[in-house]
Design a protein around this motif. Structure first.
Motif, short mmCIF file in Angstrom:
data_model
loop_
_atom_site.label_atom_id
_atom_site.label_comp_id
_atom_site.label_asym_id
_atom_site.label_seq_id
_atom_site.Cartn_x
_atom_site.Cartn_y
_atom_site.Cartn_z
N HIS A 45 5.14 7.41 -0.06
CA HIS A 45 4.28 6.65 -0.98
C HIS A 45 4.52 5.16 -0.82
O HIS A 45 3.57 4.37 -0.75
N ARG A 46 5.76 4.77 -0.71
CA ARG A 46 6.09 3.35 -0.55
C ARG A 46 5.53 2.83 0.77
O ARG A 46 4.97 1.74 0.84
N ALA A 47 5.64 3.62 1.83
CA ALA A 47 5.12 3.20 3.15
C ALA A 47 3.60 3.09 3.12
O ALA A 47 3.04 2.14 3.68
N GLU A 48 2.94 4.05 2.45
CA GLU A 48 1.49 3.97 2.34
C GLU A 48 1.04 2.73 1.59
O GLU A 48 0.10 2.05 1.99
N LEU A 49 1.73 2.44 0.50
CA LEU A 49 1.38 1.24 -0.27
C LEU A 49 1.64 -0.02 0.54
O LEU A 49 0.85 -0.96 0.51
#
Length: 194
Positions: free
Chosen positions: A187-191
């Motif tokens: 999720h952090r990488a996608e954001l």
């Protein structure tokens, strides 16, 4: 008038360029991620502590019935009761949450099943184990023999079914923690990519 239109256009362009950054800022809270990691780590540590305490109380129970020294017996009784109180507090924290221990008390369906359903019924096993240890710690000196039924129960549980269930629940907490950490990292990488 032309200057006002230019500023309005610039503001719209700037807002469009910044919207991914604003979305990232709104959805990416490092404190929340850190808190989730602390809660997961606490659950793993406390469930591991349960396992350690089951083994330690089994050893202390055996030492209690094997010693004839009254002073040593009293010391062992106190230690047994302190350890089993910690085991009970830890167990209740895992099930119901405990802010001091950083435990949420939110169990996944798989963990709930391990605690409250066959084949483990871990909640019942732990509560029974705690009762047996307390009974042994409060037994009279003449009852402290190697064939004491409380001692037999404690030794059997710590060597077999309780140990197996505690190993399984620690493993489950670890797997769920790893999955949760992976989901947070994705999720952090996608954001970040946005």
């Amino acid at each position: 008038m032309h200057l006002r239109l230019t500023h309005a256009r610039t503001f719209r362009l700037l807002r469009l360029e910044l919207s991914p950054v604003l979305a990232l800022a709104a959805n990416f809270d490092p404190n929340q991620i850190s808190t989730k990691r602390e809660i997961s780590a606490a659950a793993i540590n406390v469930s591991g502590r349960q396992r350690m305490l089951s083994q330690r109380t089994a050893l202390l129970s055996l030492r209690l019935v094997c010693t004839q020294d009254q002073t040593e017996q009293e010391k062992l009784r106190s230690q047994l009761l302190a350890d089993i109180d910690l085991m009970e507090t830890s167990h209740n924290g895992l099930l119901n949450g405990d802010e001091k221990m950083k435990l949420s008390g939110h169990l996944s369906p798989a963990l709930k099943a391990m605690y409250f359903e066959l084949p483990f019924h871990l909640d019942r096993q732990i509560r029974s184990y705690i009762a047996q240890v307390r009974a042994l710690a409060q037994a009279s000196t003449r009852e402290l023999t190697q064939d004491n039924p409380y001692l037999r129960y404690i030794q059997d549980a710590a060597d077999a079914h309780l140990l197996t269930a505690l190993d399984a629940v620690v493993d489950r907490y670890q797997k769920e923690n790893e999955a949760q950490q992976l989901a947070l990292d994705i999720h952090r990488a996608e954001l970040y990519c946005q």
